[in-house]
Design a protein around this motif. Sequence first.
Motif, PDB file in Angstrom:
ATOM      1  N   ILE A 136      60.156   4.685 121.316  1.00 14.53           N
ATOM      2  CA  ILE A 136      60.639   3.432 121.876  1.00 14.53           C
ATOM      3  C   ILE A 136      60.614   3.587 123.389  1.00 14.53           C
ATOM      4  O   ILE A 136      61.411   4.330 123.973  1.00 14.53           O
ATOM      5  N   THR A 137      59.690   2.896 124.001  1.00 16.65           N
ATOM      6  CA  THR A 137      59.443   3.063 125.432  1.00 16.65           C
ATOM      7  C   THR A 137      60.187   2.016 126.251  1.00 16.65           C
ATOM      8  O   THR A 137      60.737   1.051 125.717  1.00 16.65           O
TER       9      THR A 137
ATOM     10  N   ASP B 283      58.048  -1.058 123.580  1.00 13.82           N
ATOM     11  CA  ASP B 283      59.460  -1.223 123.913  1.00 13.82           C
ATOM     12  C   ASP B 283      60.246  -1.766 122.720  1.00 13.82           C
ATOM     13  O   ASP B 283      59.690  -2.060 121.660  1.00 13.82           O
ATOM     14  N   ALA B 284      61.560  -1.921 122.924  1.00 13.64           N
ATOM     15  CA  ALA B 284      62.431  -2.336 121.820  1.00 13.64           C
ATOM     16  C   ALA B 284      62.054  -3.711 121.290  1.00 13.64           C
ATOM     17  O   ALA B 284      62.113  -3.952 120.070  1.00 13.64           O
ATOM     18  N   ALA B 285      61.646  -4.615 122.172  1.00 13.60           N
ATOM     19  CA  ALA B 285      61.251  -5.947 121.719  1.00 13.60           C
ATOM     20  C   ALA B 285      60.015  -5.875 120.822  1.00 13.60           C
ATOM     21  O   ALA B 285      59.932  -6.558 119.792  1.00 13.60           O
ATOM     22  N   GLY B 286      59.054  -5.027 121.208  1.00 18.10           N
ATOM     23  CA  GLY B 286      57.861  -4.859 120.386  1.00 18.10           C
ATOM     24  C   GLY B 286      58.171  -4.248 119.038  1.00 18.10           C
ATOM     25  O   GLY B 286      57.655  -4.684 117.998  1.00 18.10           O
ATOM     26  N   TRP B 287      58.998  -3.205 119.047  1.00 10.18           N
ATOM     27  CA  TRP B 287      59.431  -2.597 117.788  1.00 10.18           C
ATOM     28  C   TRP B 287      60.111  -3.625 116.888  1.00 10.18           C
ATOM     29  O   TRP B 287      59.864  -3.680 115.674  1.00 10.18           O
ATOM     30  N   SER B 288      60.951  -4.450 117.470  1.00 10.88           N
ATOM     31  CA  SER B 288      61.705  -5.423 116.681  1.00 10.88           C
ATOM     32  C   SER B 288      60.785  -6.416 115.995  1.00 10.88           C
ATOM     33  O   SER B 288      60.983  -6.767 114.820  1.00 10.88           O
TER      34      SER B 288
END
Length: 295
Positions: A229-230, A247-252
């Motif tokens: 998670i970058t 990033d967290a938004a992409g992971w989500s």
Amino acid sequence: MNLRFGIQLAPTADELPRLRALARLADREGLDLLGIQDHPYAGGLADTFAVIATVLAETERLRVFPDVASLPLRGPALLGKQAATLDLLSGGRFELALGAGAFWPAISAMGGPSRTNPEALQALAEATEIIRTMWVPGAKATVAGAHYAVHGVQSGPAPVHPIGIWFGSVGPKANALTGRIADGWAAPIPHYLPYEKWQGAQQIISASALDAGRDPGDIMRMAQLVGDITEAPGSVTLRGEEPIRTDAAGWSRILADLATDTGFDTFVYWPESPDETQLRRWVAEVVPRVRELCT
């Protein structure tokens, strides 16, 4: 959607203090699950079940499971008793994920069997029946199998809660067996089962469950995702075994799509760098966003 989130940690022998600290942090921060790898033949890894017992003793809410238990090196009758005991000691916080076997030369080198794929699946089915039989106290457990058998052994104790038996199945026949008899599917990391095969595996599991007279919705579906998670967004395509680095938004967004489009209800993060920063990003930044997107 009733989603669950967890993290996976390897029981590296010289990093056990860090593993224990991360487990306590995961517990305090409200994660649902912790998976501990099980490779008994690896000299650098500690015994998974000893580590799980310690982690359960040091946490209060976290459910812990072997990810996945190496069945060929762990006899099913004793495994059933170990599972029930860990569940009793922890107040119902142990789950059991099983693997039919991999790395057969290493398993053989440790004194275990060497099986073909059909033999391994047959052994997994026999072991599952024995384990469940061992959880019924007051009976004389009798199961006659080609690979595993018990002959009137005293069963028990019973676990505190209905322990889930989750299969880490890969191929179509293994997925079909998962649909017929398992309580859940702990999808192997993409190194063993590439992302593009996940949907097909889900369909096989659901179809096999229906054929067996089961509700496919009763089978837990766990996605296990490797990556980092970058801080900055990254370009991600779920193909092959490429780790997820965004990033967290992409992971989500990725996890929300896996939940709504591919049918996963449980997500276990395999951080490339298992440290406090990654755990906190997963708990504080990814998990809440996924829940919001899936509401």
